[in-house]
Design an enzyme around this catalytic site. Structure first.
Site, PDB file in Angstrom:
ATOM      1  N   GLY A 280      -0.906   7.981   1.122  1.00  0.00           N
ATOM      2  CA  GLY A 280      -1.078   8.006   2.558  1.00  0.00           C
ATOM      3  C   GLY A 280       0.124   7.560   3.359  1.00  0.00           C
ATOM      4  O   GLY A 280       1.267   7.948   3.093  1.00  0.00           O
TER       5      GLY A 280
ATOM      6  N   GLY B  91       1.627   4.635   3.614  1.00  0.00           N
ATOM      7  CA  GLY B  91       2.619   3.842   2.891  1.00  0.00           C
ATOM      8  C   GLY B  91       3.605   4.702   2.129  1.00  0.00           C
ATOM      9  O   GLY B  91       4.819   4.467   2.154  1.00  0.00           O
TER      10      GLY B  91
ATOM     11  N   TYR C  10     -14.016  -3.152   9.555  1.00  0.00           N
ATOM     12  CA  TYR C  10     -12.623  -2.706   9.654  1.00  0.00           C
ATOM     13  C   TYR C  10     -12.050  -3.029  11.038  1.00  0.00           C
ATOM     14  O   TYR C  10     -10.946  -3.586  11.152  1.00  0.00           O
ATOM     15  CB  TYR C  10     -12.571  -1.199   9.390  1.00  0.00           C
ATOM     16  CG  TYR C  10     -11.260  -0.528   9.706  1.00  0.00           C
ATOM     17  CD1 TYR C  10     -10.235  -0.457   8.757  1.00  0.00           C
ATOM     18  CD2 TYR C  10     -11.034   0.056  10.950  1.00  0.00           C
ATOM     19  CE1 TYR C  10      -9.029   0.170   9.041  1.00  0.00           C
ATOM     20  CE2 TYR C  10      -9.844   0.685  11.245  1.00  0.00           C
ATOM     21  CZ  TYR C  10      -8.843   0.740  10.294  1.00  0.00           C
ATOM     22  OH  TYR C  10      -7.651   1.361  10.583  1.00  0.00           O
TER      23      TYR C  10
ATOM     24  N   SER D  75      -4.739  -0.963  14.200  1.00  0.00           N
ATOM     25  CA  SER D  75      -5.529   0.206  14.582  1.00  0.00           C
ATOM     26  C   SER D  75      -5.940   0.087  16.036  1.00  0.00           C
ATOM     27  O   SER D  75      -6.072  -1.016  16.574  1.00  0.00           O
ATOM     28  CB  SER D  75      -6.784   0.308  13.708  1.00  0.00           C
ATOM     29  OG  SER D  75      -7.625   1.363  14.144  1.00  0.00           O
TER      30      SER D  75
ATOM     31  N   GLY E 275       0.815  -1.209   0.000  1.00  0.00           N
ATOM     32  CA  GLY E 275       0.000   0.000   0.000  1.00  0.00           C
ATOM     33  C   GLY E 275       0.846   1.255   0.000  1.00  0.00           C
ATOM     34  O   GLY E 275       0.570   2.213   0.726  1.00  0.00           O
ATOM     35  N   ALA E 276       1.884   1.276  -0.847  1.00  0.00           N
ATOM     36  CA  ALA E 276       2.873   2.359  -0.811  1.00  0.00           C
ATOM     37  C   ALA E 276       2.544   3.530  -1.717  1.00  0.00           C
ATOM     38  O   ALA E 276       3.322   4.480  -1.791  1.00  0.00           O
ATOM     39  CB  ALA E 276       4.254   1.801  -1.177  1.00  0.00           C
TER      40      ALA E 276
END
Length: 276
Positions: free
Chosen positions: A14, A16, A166, A143, A10-11
């Site tokens: 955001g 990442g 989530y 999280s 996920g780079a």
């Protein structure tokens, strides 16, 4: 740090992207994952421009498809001589339409698939490379939002809501962190999870309709610390709230819940061992 190879999922945006830019300044090799080739190329170019001496390679995969997760692990194993750090950062947030239940390619609830099954499957697939490169680290971006997994309705077919999905998926990820850390004890591979920061300024936070409270950098610092700090070289099986070693949701310490989650996880990812 300068000889390390780090893979960040996920780079392309955001947190990442922020982690990639921070680590790039430290040298070494960065392996950047994304699911959109154009965005992946753009962030790779940005990282190379910011740190010309850092090697950058990219890997394309949609983590909502376990076949692509397994294929990516195989590609990394085949192409990379070593892997010192794996940062499982890619995430499916609460969603812009939180009452719309979405499914992965294999038919699993999307948040559970992307936030738990994918990072666990990817980590297992990369264990041969991580153990061969030891000391090595796995950092799972979790999280503070955690909710117990309901084993009678794991895929949230009843009363679906995106943020609830989530929170359950993130607790599953933390629970798997503890299990994998125990399994790998003595191998030189550490596995930890963290809550990087509360309501960072990310697309996911805004899409759900929340107001960001802090910038990306607030989450980058504690995540990079887990990946690089020499004082944490032997720390494993822990959950951090930013910089503080903290206690996760009670279900993560329940032996029967852990057994049930891992049995289900291994069945769903279709793999049972690090060598597969």
């Amino acid at each position: 740090m300068n000889r390390r190879t780090t893979l960040i999922t996920g780079a392309t945006q955001g947190l990442g992207r922020g982690i990639a830019l921070d680590l790039a300044a430290r040298g070494g090799t960065l392996l950047l994952h994304g699911r959109d080739q154009a965005r992946l190329d753009a962030v790779a170019a940005e990282v190379r421009a910011a740190a010309p001496d850092t090697e950058v390679r990219t890997y394309l995969a949609d983590l909502s498809d376990l076949d692509q997760v397994h294929a990516m692990a195989a590609q990394v194993r085949a192409a990379e001589p070593r892997l010192d750090v794996l940062v499982n950062n890619a995430v499916a947030g609460g969603g812009a339409e939180p009452l719309r239940r979405e499914l992965s390619r294999q038919g699993h609830e999307l948040r559970f698939a992307v936030n738990h099954l994918a990072p666990y499957a990817l980590t297992r697939g990369l264990l041969p490379l991580l153990t061969a490169s030891a000391p090595a680290r796995v950092v799972n971006v979790a999280s503070i939002g955690q909710e117990a997994v309901d084993f009678d309705d794991v895929m949230l077919e009843r009363g679906y809501e995106g943020l609830r999905a989530y929170c359950r998926s993130k607790l599953a990820l933390i629970t798997a962190t503890f299990e994998l850390a125990a399994e790998l004890d003595g191998t030189g591979v550490t596995v930890n999870a963290l809550h990087p920061a509360h309501l960072m300024d990310t697309d996911g936070v805004r899409a759900y309709g929340l107001t960001p409270l802090v910038g990306i950098d607030e989450g980058v610092r504690p995540t990079v610390r887990l990946a690089t700090d020499p004082d944490l070289a032997s720390t494993t099986g822990r959950y951090f709230d930013r910089f503080t070693d903290s206690r996760a949701h009670e279900q993560a310490y329940d032996a029967e819940a852990r057994r049930r989650l891992m049995e289900l996880t291994h069945r769903l990812i279709g793999r049972s061992g690090p060598e597969s």
